[in-house]
Write an enzyme that holds these catalytic residues in place. Structure first.
Site, short mmCIF file in Angstrom:
data_model
loop_
_atom_site.label_atom_id
_atom_site.label_comp_id
_atom_site.label_asym_id
_atom_site.label_seq_id
_atom_site.Cartn_x
_atom_site.Cartn_y
_atom_site.Cartn_z
N GLY A 1 7.11 4.30 3.89
CA GLY A 1 7.45 5.55 4.54
C GLY A 1 8.85 5.54 5.08
N GLN A 2 9.14 6.52 5.93
CA GLN A 2 10.48 6.66 6.48
C GLN A 2 10.88 5.48 7.34
OE1 GLN A 2 12.55 8.94 5.75
NE2 GLN A 2 14.07 9.10 7.36
N PHE A 3 9.90 4.85 8.01
CA PHE A 3 10.23 3.83 8.99
C PHE A 3 9.73 2.44 8.62
CE2 PHE A 3 9.84 7.85 11.34
CZ PHE A 3 11.15 7.97 11.75
N GLY A 4 9.09 2.25 7.49
CA GLY A 4 8.65 0.90 7.16
C GLY A 4 7.77 0.85 5.93
N ILE A 5 7.28 -0.37 5.64
CA ILE A 5 6.42 -0.63 4.49
C ILE A 5 5.03 -0.97 5.00
CG2 ILE A 5 6.27 -1.87 2.31
CD1 ILE A 5 9.10 -2.87 2.80
N VAL A 6 4.02 -0.54 4.25
CA VAL A 6 2.63 -0.80 4.62
C VAL A 6 2.07 -1.84 3.64
CG1 VAL A 6 0.36 0.17 5.04
CG2 VAL A 6 2.40 1.55 5.46
N ASP B 1 4.68 16.17 9.31
CA ASP B 1 4.93 15.59 7.98
C ASP B 1 3.64 15.58 7.18
OD1 ASP B 1 6.42 14.53 5.92
OD2 ASP B 1 6.20 12.47 6.59
N LEU C 1 0.82 -1.21 0.00
CA LEU C 1 0.00 0.00 0.00
C LEU C 1 0.85 1.26 0.00
CD1 LEU C 1 -2.73 -1.08 2.59
CD2 LEU C 1 -2.73 -1.35 0.11
N GLY C 2 2.06 1.18 0.48
CA GLY C 2 2.92 2.35 0.52
C GLY C 2 4.16 2.07 1.34
#
EC number: 2.7.11.13
Length: 918
Positions: A598-603, A712, A595-596
Site C-alpha cells: 500500500g501507500q505506507f508499507g508492505i503486507v 480510500d 500479501l499486498g
C-alpha cells in the site's frame, strides 16, 4: 546483373490461371525467363501484366470496374502502393497524377512507349513506372503517420514535445509506420514525416514471396481514395474478399485512428527558411526527454535547453549536434504548433493530462499494475493473421470497435500506489551446511546437513538426498539465545554454542572445541560443523531468517538483540504497552509471502509462534517518510484501536522500533478485486454484487457513526474472509482514514484517483459523502468490469451522457434499479449524493434473495450484524404474498433470540447509529 528476361508468347493451350502462375514464377530465383501470354489473351475478369519500378518487378492483375472498363488511375494507385510497401522511405503519397507509365515494346525502335489510356496495356506487358518531372522534392518528404490509440506497459515519452505520456491505459498514440509515440493533444501538430521503418520490407524481396498477385479494381476507389487498392490473390486459388485486401493495414482496421496536420501546411512549412535554434536554459515541471538523443532530462530545475522559437528541448551537451532546422513559431488558427509548446504550462481541469501530478505515484508500478489482468481485459478484439505481421504485435492493444454499443472506458485493474516491490522466490535456501546439535530430550550429539530457507530449518541425512531427520518451522522458534551453562552436558563433553527454544524442546546447537587436538589448516572452517566460527555464522543466519525484514546493515547481536532494547509492543485487545518486546519473539514473518503493498508499507504473511495462528503483518518503513508524517503513519493504528466490528479487519497489536512500525492484523483469504477479475466474464452477477455491497455499506455505517471516513475505499481494500461464493467481507487499509464530523470538511490529499470523488480531485473540501462516491464506483466496476470514466473527458460531462456511461454492452443485461443507484451515488454535488442508510433502503438492495443470503452468512459466523430483527416479519410476509419459501430455521432463530437482552442491546445500538447518521 542478370540478363533481362526473354519475352515470348506462351502456348495457345495455356489456361488463364496457369498464365498467371507462370508470370508470378518469373520472379522466383532459378525459374528461368518469364513467359508472357499472347497479347489480347486476357484472363477472364482482368489483364495480367508486370510493373517495373527500378530493379524491382511485380506481377499485377488489373480488374474491370462496374461498367466493364479499365482505368489508368488504378494502375497508378497500384504503383504507389507497391512503392509505399517496398520503399516506405520514398513513398509516393498523393503522387498518383505525377506518375508516368511506359510499355516495353521490343519491336519498336523506341522501346518505351508512353501509356496514355488503359487499353494500351495488353496481357503480359511489362510496364515501366517513371516519376514525372513535375514532382517536387517536397512531395517525397510528405509521408503522413498512421496514428492509433495505444496502451503502454512502461513509461513512454512523446516524440513531438518530449513530455511523458500520463495515464493508466490508452495514454497516447503510436504510429504504425515508424513506431513513434505522441500525445493525443499533439496529433494535429505532428509533421507528416513518417519513416515507415516498422513496416519496411527489403526492396530486393519480391512481394510475390507471399504467393500473391496484385489486383486493382475501380470498385473501391470511391469509398477509400487514400487506401492502396490491392487485393492479394493466390495463383490457382479463390480471390479474397475486399475487406481482407489491404495489406499493411490489417491490424488496426477497426481501431480508433487520429490524423495529423494538413498536408498543405507541410508544403507551406517546407518553403520556409530553416535557421539555427536559439537555445536558453529551461526548468521543466514534468518529466521530459531530449528530442535529439531521446534520453531523460535529469534534475530538479535547469535540466536542459529549450529553443525560444520552436520550443525544441535538448541536453546542453546535445545542443551543438542539433541540426539548424528551426522554423520559428508556427501557428495555425492562432494555435502554436511548435514541439514543446506546453512544456512549462500548468494544465487546467478537463485537459488530457489533468491527472499527471496525481498519477505520478502510479508510474512506479506501471509494469505491475497492468499485468495479465489488464491484458485479459483489453483482449476483446481479434488480430487478423495477415501476411505482414507487425513485429511489435504482442505489445499492441487489441482491436476495439469504436461504437455506441461498446464501452471504451478504462478496464478494471489493480491500481498500485507504492514503491515497486519484487516478490522473492519461495523457499530460497538462505544457508546450508553440516551442523551438530543435541536436545533437551536427547543428549546424544547428532550431525546432520542443515538447510535454512525462509520458513524452516530442515535437518537432512546427507547433503545430496531428500530424506531428512527433522524439520523445525521458524514460526515455532520462541527464542534464539547464546549458550548458557546446562546440566545436560555430559562430563568431559564440549559445550554448545547457541540455543534454539521451541514450545516443546530446546535445541543445543554447535560444539565449542575447548582444546582442539590440531588446528584446521589455513584457519579454514571445519567441514564437520564443529567450532565457534561455523556456529556463529549459523546463529546470524537463523536470526536474520527469524526477522527477515530488518533494515539492511543492522547488526544482530548474539546476546541481547539490539531491537529488543528499543522496541515497544502495544496490545490492542487489552490496551497494554510492553517495553523491550521484539516482534520476532512473538511472530514469524514470511518474507516470500507478500500479501499486498500500500501507500505506507508492505503486507506479509506471518504466524503466531505459540498458537500457530495465521496473521497479516504490515511493515511500515518510517525512514521513507519525513518526521512530520510519522503521525500519519500511526493514523491507521489509532483508528483501528477504536474499531471493533465484524465488517472491519481486526487489529491484534503493533510493534514499533526507531526504523519501522509493525501492524499485526487478522489474515483473510483475498480481496474483492481478485474476485471480480477471476470471474467468468470479468465482472460479477448482480446478486453477488448486492450481497457484497450490503456488507460494505453496513461497515461504512459503523465507521460514519464514529465520525470515521475511510477515504480510500476500493475493491482492493475489501477483503474476503473465505473462498465461498458468498463470503464475509471486511474493510481494511485505513492509512488515509480521517476523523470528520457530521458537518465538517477536510482538504488533505487522500485516496486513489480512480475511485475518488470530484471534490477531492479538484482540491476542494470533502466530507463523509466521499465514501459514498467510492461505493458507486465499486458497484459500477463490479457489474461492468471497467471504470466508469474515461480519462480524456470531464467527469461531469461524462455523467450527463447516459449513452457513454452505460453502453448496451454489458449494461443491457443489468437492471434499471442498479443504474439508478449508481446515478444517485455518482453525484458531483455532494448534497445530492445518497447517504449510507438511503443507499441501503434503495429498491436494488431491498431484495428478498439478498436478505436470505445475508441471513445465511450471519448464521454461519454466529453473529447478526448486517440485517435487523425488525425486518424479519416484513420479509416473512413478503415471502407469503409472493408464494416464496421462507426458511424454517430462520423462524426458529428469530423466535428464540427475539426477546433476549443481547438482542435488545444490539437493536438499540443499531437504532442509535441510524438516528445519528440521519
Amino acid at each position: 546483373m542478370s540478363a533481362p528476361p526473354l519475352l515470348r508468347p506462351p502456348s495457345p493451350l495455356l489456361p488463364a490461371a496457369a498464365a498467371v502462375a507462370a508470370a508470378a514464377a518469373a520472379l522466383v530465383p532459378g525459374s528461368g525467363p518469364a513467359p508472357f501470354p499472347a497479347p489480347g489473351a486476357a484472363p477472364a475478369g482482368g489483364i495480367s501484366f508486370h510493373l517495373q519500378i527500378g530493379l524491382s518487378r511485380e506481377p499485377v492483375l488489373l480488374l474491370q470496374d462496374s461498367s466493364g472498363d479499365y482505368s489508368l488511375a488504378h494502375v497508378r494507385e497500384m504503383a504507389c502502393s507497391i512503392v509505399d510497401q517496398k520503399f516506405p522511405e520514398c513513398g509516393f503519397y498523393g503522387l498518383y497524377d505525377k506518375i508516368l507509365l511506359f510499355r516495353h515494346d521490343p519491336a519498336s525502335e523506341n522501346i518505351l512507349q508512353l501509356v496514355k489510356i488503359a487499353s494500351d496495356i495488353q496481357e503480359g506487358d511489362l510496364i515501366e513506372v517513371v516519376l514525372s518531372a513535375s514532382a517536387t522534392f517536397e512531395d517525397f518528404q510528405i509521408r503522413p503517420h498512421a496514428l492509433f490509440v495505444h496502451s503502454y506497459r512502461a513509461p513512454a515519452f512523446c516524440d513531438h514535445c518530449g513530455e511523458m505520456l500520463w495515464g493508466l491505459v490508452r495514454q497516447g498514440l503510436k504510429c504504425e509506420g515508424c513506431g513513434l509515440n505522441y500525445h493525443k493533444r499533439c496529433a494535429f501538430k505532428i509533421p507528416n514525416n513518417c519513416s515507415g521503418v516498422r513496416r519496411r520490407r527489403l526492396s530486393n524481396v519480391s512481394l510475390t514471396g507471399l504467393g500473391t498477385v496484385r489486383t486493382a479494381s475501380a470498385e473501391f476507389s470511391t469509398s477509400a481514395p487514400d487506401e492502396p487498392l490491392l487485393s492479394p490473390v493466390s495463383p490457382g486459388f479463390e480471390q479474397k474478399s475486399p475487406s481482407e485486401s489491404f495489406i499493411g493495414r490489417e491490424k488496426r482496421s477497426n481501431s480508433q485512428s487520429y490524423v495529423g496536420r494538413p498536408i498543405q501546411l507541410d508544403k507551406l512549412l517546407m518553403s520556409k527558411v530553416k535557421v539555427p535554434h536559439t537555445f536558453v536554459i529551461h526548468s521543466y515541471t514534468r518529466p521530459t526527454v531530449c528530442q535529439f538523443c531521446k534520453k531523460l532530462l535529469k534534475g530538479l530545475f535547469r535540466q536542459g535547453l529549450q529553443c525560444k522559437d520552436c520550443r525544441f528541448n535538448c541536453h546542453k551537451r546535445c545542443a551543438p549536434k542539433v541540426p539548424n532546422n528551426c522554423l520559428g513559431e508556427v501557428t495555425i488558427n492562432g494555435e502554436l504548433l511548435s514541439p514543446g509548446a506546453e512544456s512549462d504550462v500548468v494544465m487546467e481541469e478537463g485537459s488530457d493530462d489533468n491527472d499527471s501530478e496525481r498519477n505520478s505515484g502510479l508510474m512506479d508500478d506501471m509494469d505491475e499494475a497492468m499485468v495479465q489482468d489488464t491484458e485479459m481485459a483489453l483482449a476483446e478484439g481479434q488480430s487478423d493473421g495477415a501476411e505482414m505481421q507487425d513485429p511489435d504485435a504482442d505489445q499492441e492493444d487489441s482491436n476495439r470497435t469504436i461504437s455506441p454499443s461498446t464501452s471504451n472506458n478504462i478496464p478494471l485493474m489493480r491500481v498500485v500506489q507504492s514503491v515497486k516491490h519484487t516478490k522473492r522466490r519461495s523457499s530460497t535456501v538462505m544457508k546450508e551446511g553440516w551442523m551438530v546439535h543435541y536436545t533437551s530430550k536427547d543428549t546424544l550429539r547428532k550431525r546432520h546437513y542443515w538447510r535454512l530457507d525462509s520458513k524452516s530449518i530442515t535437518l537432512f541425512q546427507n547433503d545430496t538426498g531428500s530424506r531428512y531427520y527433522k524439520e523445525i518451522p521458524l514460526s515455532e522458534i520462541l527464542c534464539l539465545e547464546p549458550a548458557k551453562p546446562s546440566a545436560l552436558i555430559p562430563t568431559g563433553a564440549n559445550p554448545h554454542c547457541f540455543e534454539i527454544t521451541t514450545a516443546n524442546v530446546v535445541y543445543y546447537v554447535g560444539e565449542n572445541v575447548v582444546n582442539p587436538s590440531s588446528p584446521p589448516p589455513n584457519n579454514s572452517v571445519p567441514p564437520s560443523g564443529i567450532g565457534t566460527d561455523v556456529a556463529r555464522m549459523w546463529e546470524v543466519a537463523i536470526q536474520h531468517a527469524l526477522m527477515p525484514v530488518i533494515p539492511k546493515g543492522s547488526s544482530v547481536g548474539s546476546g541481547t538483540n539490539s531491537h529488543k532494547d528499543i522496541s515497544v509492543s502495544i496490545s490492542v485487545s487489552n490496551s497494554q504497552i510492553q517495553e523491550n518486546v521484539d516482534i520476532s519473539t512473538v511472530y514469524q514473518i514470511f518474507p516470500d509471502e507478500v500479501l499486498g503493498s500500500g501507500q505506507f508499507g508492505i503486507v506479509y504473511g506471518g504466524k503466531h509462534r505459540k498458537t500457530g495462528r495465521d496473521v497479516a503483518i504490515k511493515i511500515i518503513d518510517k525512514l521513507r517518510f519525513p518526521t512530520k508524517q510519522e503521525s500519519q503513519l500511526r493514523n491507521e493504528v489509532a483508528i483501528l484501536q477504536n474499531l471493533h466490528h465484524p465488517g472491519v479487519v481486526n487489529l491484534e497489536c503493533m510493534f514499533e522500533t526507531p526504523e519501522r512500525v509493525f501492524v499485526v492484523m487478522e489474515k483473510l483469504h483475498g480481496d474483492m478485486l481478485e474476485m471480480i477479475l477471476s470471474s467468468e466474464k470479468g465482472r460479477l452477477p448482480e446478486h453477488i454484487t448486492k450481497f457484497l455491497i450490503t456488507q460494505i455499506l453496513v461497515a461504512l455505517r459503523h465507521l460514519h457513526f464514529k465520525n470515521i471516513v475511510h477515504c480510500d475505499l476500493k475493491p482492493e481494500n475489501v477483503l474476503l474472509a473465505s473462498a465461498d461464493p458468498f463470503p464475509q467481507v471486511k474493510l481494511c487499509d485505513f492509512g488515509f482514514a480521517r476523523i470528520i464530523g457530521e458537518k465538517s470538511f477536510r482538504r488533505s490529499v487522500v485516496g486513489t484517483p480512480a475511485y475518488l470523488a470530484p471534490e477531492v480531485l479538484r482540491n476542494k473540501g470533502y466530507n463523509r459523502s466521499l465514501d459514498m462516491w467510492s461505493v458507486g464506483v465499486i458497484i459500477y466496476v463490479s457489474l461492468s468490469g471497467t471504470f466508469p470514466f474515461n480519462e480524456d473527458e470531464d467527469i461531469h460531462d461524462q455523467i450527463q451522457n447516459a449513452a457513454f456511461m452505460y453502453p448496451p454492452n454489458p449494461w443491457k443485461e443489468i437492471s434499471h434499479e442498479a443504474i439508478d443507484l449508481i446515478n444517485n451515488l455518482l453525484q458531483v454535488k455532494m448534497r445530492k449524493r445518497y447517504s449510507v442508510d438511503k443507499t441501503l433502503s434503495h429498491p436494488w438492495l431491498q431484495d428478498y434473495q439478498t436478505w436470505l443470503d445475508l441471513r445465511e452468512l450471519e448464521c454461519r459466523i454466529g453473529e447478526r450484524y448486517i440485517t435487523h430483527e425488525s425486518d424479519d416479519s416484513r420479509w416473512e410476509q413478503y415471502a407469503g404474498e409472493q408464494g416464496l419459501q421462507y426458511p424454517a430455521h430462520l423462524i426458529n432463530l428469530s423466535a428464540s433470540h427475539g426477546d433476549s437482552p443481547e438482542a435488545e442491546e444490539r437493536e438499540m445500538k443499531a437504532l442509535s447509529e441510524r438516528v445519528s447518521i440521519l
